[in-house]
Write a protein that holds these residues in place. Structure first.
Motif, PDB file in Angstrom:
ATOM      1  N   ILE A 207       0.908  -1.315  -0.052  1.00 62.54           N
ATOM      2  CA  ILE A 207       0.028   0.117  -0.124  1.00 62.54           C
ATOM      3  C   ILE A 207       0.841   1.209   0.098  1.00 62.54           C
ATOM      4  O   ILE A 207       0.666   2.124  -0.799  1.00 62.54           O
ATOM      5  CB  ILE A 207      -1.154  -0.083   1.071  1.00 62.54           C
ATOM      6  CG1 ILE A 207      -1.876  -1.175   0.896  1.00 62.54           C
ATOM      7  CG2 ILE A 207      -1.774   1.406   1.376  1.00 62.54           C
ATOM      8  CD1 ILE A 207      -2.861  -1.245   2.139  1.00 62.54           C
ATOM      9  N   ASN A 208       1.895   1.212   0.697  1.00 58.81           N
ATOM     10  CA  ASN A 208       2.820   2.320   0.758  1.00 58.81           C
ATOM     11  C   ASN A 208       3.584   2.687  -0.516  1.00 58.81           C
ATOM     12  O   ASN A 208       3.702   3.821  -1.131  1.00 58.81           O
ATOM     13  CB  ASN A 208       3.924   2.347   1.804  1.00 58.81           C
ATOM     14  CG  ASN A 208       3.477   2.761   3.321  1.00 58.81           C
ATOM     15  OD1 ASN A 208       3.276   3.924   3.440  1.00 58.81           O
ATOM     16  ND2 ASN A 208       3.238   2.127   4.270  1.00 58.81           N
ATOM     17  N   HIS A 209       3.819   1.526  -1.320  1.00 53.85           N
ATOM     18  CA  HIS A 209       4.335   1.318  -2.665  1.00 53.85           C
ATOM     19  C   HIS A 209       3.279   2.203  -3.673  1.00 53.85           C
ATOM     20  O   HIS A 209       3.521   3.106  -4.408  1.00 53.85           O
ATOM     21  CB  HIS A 209       4.724   0.043  -3.138  1.00 53.85           C
ATOM     22  CG  HIS A 209       5.499   0.017  -4.480  1.00 53.85           C
ATOM     23  ND1 HIS A 209       5.864  -1.343  -5.183  1.00 53.85           N
ATOM     24  CD2 HIS A 209       6.293   1.011  -5.209  1.00 53.85           C
ATOM     25  CE1 HIS A 209       6.586  -0.643  -6.247  1.00 53.85           C
ATOM     26  NE2 HIS A 209       6.571   0.454  -6.200  1.00 53.85           N
ATOM     27  N   ALA A 210       1.916   1.861  -3.568  1.00 55.07           N
ATOM     28  CA  ALA A 210       0.941   2.539  -4.172  1.00 55.07           C
ATOM     29  C   ALA A 210       0.889   3.901  -4.111  1.00 55.07           C
ATOM     30  O   ALA A 210       0.381   4.609  -4.729  1.00 55.07           O
ATOM     31  CB  ALA A 210      -0.140   1.588  -4.016  1.00 55.07           C
ATOM     32  N   MET A 211       1.032   4.112  -2.476  1.00 58.00           N
ATOM     33  CA  MET A 211       0.430   5.632  -2.038  1.00 58.00           C
ATOM     34  C   MET A 211       1.865   6.296  -1.633  1.00 58.00           C
ATOM     35  O   MET A 211       1.494   7.394  -1.203  1.00 58.00           O
ATOM     36  CB  MET A 211      -0.224   5.285  -0.870  1.00 58.00           C
ATOM     37  CG  MET A 211      -1.750   4.653  -1.281  1.00 58.00           C
ATOM     38  SD  MET A 211      -2.442   4.588   0.416  1.00 58.00           S
ATOM     39  CE  MET A 211      -2.973   6.481   0.926  1.00 58.00           C
ATOM     40  N   ALA A 212       2.777   6.145  -2.540  1.00 65.20           N
ATOM     41  CA  ALA A 212       4.242   6.986  -2.562  1.00 65.20           C
ATOM     42  C   ALA A 212       3.824   8.292  -2.739  1.00 65.20           C
ATOM     43  O   ALA A 212       3.019   8.521  -3.843  1.00 65.20           O
ATOM     44  CB  ALA A 212       5.312   6.250  -2.933  1.00 65.20           C
TER      45      ALA A 212
END
Length: 457
Positions: free
Chosen positions: A430-435
């Motif tokens: 999710i952090n990769h998608a929401m960087a």
């Protein structure tokens, strides 16, 4: 060396000027074509529909290629001789039951009057076009019906302010049954198509800030200073229709059937998805989080749709739990293309009106501030998809961009106490998608899909 291409007037595809005839349909610019049922190639109806080549015909019916300038696509127009409205309805029903309906290969658009003739408009997926199959539909005898049922006017119910009353007829064709959605720029009605006897969702262009409703029907601009904004919004509304028309045969997305004018405004006629939004479904669950496998079942069909959208260099720009509808049959659909735009576009947009703080990417705030799309791309939709996954897994909205940029820690974290398998890996995804930085974010649907697969195997 290949010659320059131009648009064929027979099938509306590109072909090489040096060729004597179009390789797709056989149209020749110097040849004279006879009229069929009083229609001739090149006829223009209502300054919208341009007639192309005759595709096939039977003794009492014919199918033409036709180009719709309002939707920016070509499809087919079917007429009967003599004119028989009931038969058109039955042919539409027959098409919907044919093998071509499988995998969204055929879509019945409308039965309407064009050039003073009643026609059946439909689209067939390019790879499924088969003259023999359509000739078979024409040659089959339709089952006669003693009566074609028309819905009666429903009982009056209390109406929301500024909406069209229940029982209103749009263009003597769509009967309003209920108001099912109100937004800043439009009102969505559940309607009955009285010709095709099916439900339709009809979206009315109604920017409440700029317009009033007169006589419970007509739309008028409140003040002269709102006129330019109103007209700009109307162009965006028609742009939405043209974008939707590119995905008539795509899975998991509501189909557009028509665009029309009435009551001094415009309307989009769309497939009605009977079901419930994931956002509302979450509320009914009292915000109880979904299991990771349920998240996969919801988001994988959306990813399939997004892949098709991104291939056309278009981004949805408004993905959220409220814009994912699960039909009563359990199939997820991605809806509302009102904020969709071309990734290469540089024309002003109304993006600020569509921003959802908890799901919008940083570059969308820049677009909203400057009015011109900048730095938006597939990664913009993936940010919103990551935020949606967070919501489904936790039952809580993710922090919005402004909060994250102001905070000391910019990474997104799951709430304490939420436990499930591979929790850390899900958080990393999710952090990769929401960087916050585009270069650090997922760049493609395939990347998102691959990471989710690993977490749900």
């Amino acid at each position: 060396m290949m010659g320059l291409s131009k648009i064929c007037r027979g099938c509306f595809k590109e072909w090489v000027k040096e060729d004597t005839a179009c390789s797709h349909c056989g149209w020749e610019p110097e040849q004279k074509y006879e009229a069929v049922l009083e229609w001739t190639i090149g006829d223009l109806f209502e300054k919208r529909y341009m007639l192309g080549m005759l595709y096939c015909q039977s003794p009492d019916a014919a199918i033409w290629r036709i180009y719709d300038t309002a939707l920016g696509i070509s499809y087919f127009a079917l007429r009967t001789a003599p004119e028989d409205e009931k038969r058109l309805y039955l042919l539409a029903e027959q098409m919907n039951k044919s093998d071509l309906l499988l995998d969204n290969q055929i879509c019945v658009m409308a039965v309407k009057r064009i050039g003073e003739k009643m026609v059946l408009l439909f689209s067939v997926l390019e790879s499924a076009k088969n003259v023999d199959a359509l000739e078979h539909i024409l040659s089959e005898k339709t089952q006669s019906q003693d009566e074609w049922n028309v819905w009666s006017k429903p009982k009056d119910t209390p109406q929301k302010e500024q909406t069209l009353p229940t029982g209103t007829s749009l263009n003597d064709r769509y009967l309003i049954l209920d108001c099912i959605g109100i937004g800043g720029f439009g009102i969505v009605y559940l309607c009955r198509d009285m010709y095709l006897q099916r439900f339709a969702a009809v979206k009315e262009y109604f920017p409440a800030e700029w317009v009033n409703r007169e006589e419970q029907q007509y739309v008028t601009v409140k003040k002269s200073q709102f006129l330019v904004s109103y007209q700009f919004g109307l162009k965006s509304f028609y742009q939405e229709a043209k974008i939707m028309a590119k995905f008539i045969h795509a899975p998991h997305i509501a189909t557009i059937y028509d665009v029309m004018e009435a009551n001094d405004t415009a309307y989009l006629v769309m497939e009605y998805i009977s079901g419930i939004s994931i956002g509302r479904e979450m509320r009914r669950r009292d915000y109880r989080p979904y299991h990771p496998k349920e998240v996969k079942e919801i988001l994988f069909p959306v990813l399939e749709t997004l892949s098709i959208i991104h291939e056309k260099r278009i981004i949805h720009s408004d993905i959220s739990p409220g814009n994912i509808i699960r039909s009563w049959e359990g199939e997820p659909f991605l809806v509302d293309m009102g904020a969709a735009k071309y990734t290469s576009g540089s024309r002003p947009v109304l993006s600020a009106s569509f921003l959802k703080p908890n799901y919008a990417a940083p570059e969308q705030y820049q677009t909203a501030k400057e009015g011109i799309p900048k730095n938006e791309g597939p990664w913009t939709d993936l940010y919103a998809l990551g935020a949606t996954a967070y919501y489904l897994l936790t039952g809580q909205k993710p922090p919005d961009v402004i909060q994250r940029l102001k905070g000391i820690k910019t990474e997104v974290a799951f709430p304490k106490g939420r436990r499930f398998k591979k929790k850390k890996q899900w958080m990393n995804m999710i952090n990769h998608a929401m960087a916050l930085e585009i270069r650090e974010r997922m760049q493609s649907v395939e990347e998102f899909e691959e990471e989710m697969k690993k977490l749900t195997e």
